[in-house]
Write a protein that holds these residues in place. Structure first.
Motif, mmCIF file in Angstrom:
data_model
loop_
_atom_site.group_PDB
_atom_site.id
_atom_site.type_symbol
_atom_site.label_atom_id
_atom_site.label_comp_id
_atom_site.label_asym_id
_atom_site.label_seq_id
_atom_site.Cartn_x
_atom_site.Cartn_y
_atom_site.Cartn_z
ATOM 1 N N TRP A 61 -34.813 -52.920 51.886
ATOM 2 C CA TRP A 61 -36.132 -53.502 51.643
ATOM 3 C C TRP A 61 -36.467 -54.517 52.741
ATOM 4 N N GLY A 62 -35.528 -55.414 53.014
ATOM 5 C CA GLY A 62 -35.757 -56.421 54.038
ATOM 6 C C GLY A 62 -35.938 -55.820 55.420
ATOM 7 N N ARG A 63 -35.113 -54.853 55.757
ATOM 8 C CA ARG A 63 -35.211 -54.233 57.086
ATOM 9 C C ARG A 63 -36.533 -53.482 57.247
ATOM 10 N N ARG B 63 -39.382 -54.054 55.704
ATOM 11 C CA ARG B 63 -40.473 -55.028 55.783
ATOM 12 C C ARG B 63 -40.476 -55.742 57.137
ATOM 13 N N ALA B 64 -39.298 -55.836 57.767
ATOM 14 C CA ALA B 64 -39.213 -56.478 59.083
ATOM 15 C C ALA B 64 -39.500 -55.484 60.214
ATOM 16 N N TYR C 208 -38.083 -61.544 56.318
ATOM 17 C CA TYR C 208 -37.541 -60.292 55.796
ATOM 18 C C TYR C 208 -36.216 -59.944 56.473
ATOM 19 N N ARG C 209 -36.147 -60.222 57.755
ATOM 20 C CA ARG C 209 -34.900 -59.969 58.485
ATOM 21 C C ARG C 209 -33.779 -60.838 57.924
ATOM 22 N N VAL D 9 -33.529 -61.896 54.828
ATOM 23 C CA VAL D 9 -33.145 -61.281 53.545
ATOM 24 C C VAL D 9 -32.189 -60.117 53.791
#
Length: 118
Positions: free
Chosen positions: A63-65, A67-68, A3-4, A6
């Motif tokens: 979104w990626g941050r 989720r990470a 995720y990071r 992304v």
């Protein structure tokens, strides 16, 4: 880590998009047909400034941050987080926007001049 990745890829893509928006018209001096891609990018950028809708790359990065397990961008978005107040003073944002527009117009004028000569 995925995720990071992304989120970081979205951030890099955002910087690349803004760089292309600013100076991409000069690529059309060498590759004239690329001007149409630049016109589309510049139109999108102008509409984004005028309308102020959220950028899809900002959404992907957030979104990626999230989720990470990292903090997302502030509600003001990518430019306010990474550029305004960092690369240039926040109170000069309109001046920066005008300068970007001037650079774009100069690049387009060069395309027209090269086309007339060729």
């Amino acid at each position: 880590m995925g995720y990071r990745l992304v989120a970081d890829a979205a951030m890099v893509a955002h910087f690349a998009f803004l760089a292309y928006l600013t100076v991409g018209g000069f690529l059309a001096w060498r590759w004239p047909r690329s001007i149409w891609v630049h016109v589309a990018v510049a139109a999108y950028g102008l509409a984004n400034v005028l309308v102020g809708w959220p950028c899809p790359l900002t959404h992907v990065e957030d979104w990626g941050r999230s989720r990470a397990g990292e903090a997302t961008l502030p509600a003001t978005g990518f430019i306010d987080h990474y550029l305004a107040g960092v690369v240039y003073p926040k109170e000069h944002e309109v001046v920066v926007q005008v300068l970007v527009a001037v650079v774009v117009l100069v690049s387009w004028a060069g395309v027209l001049l090269r086309r007339r000569r060729g």
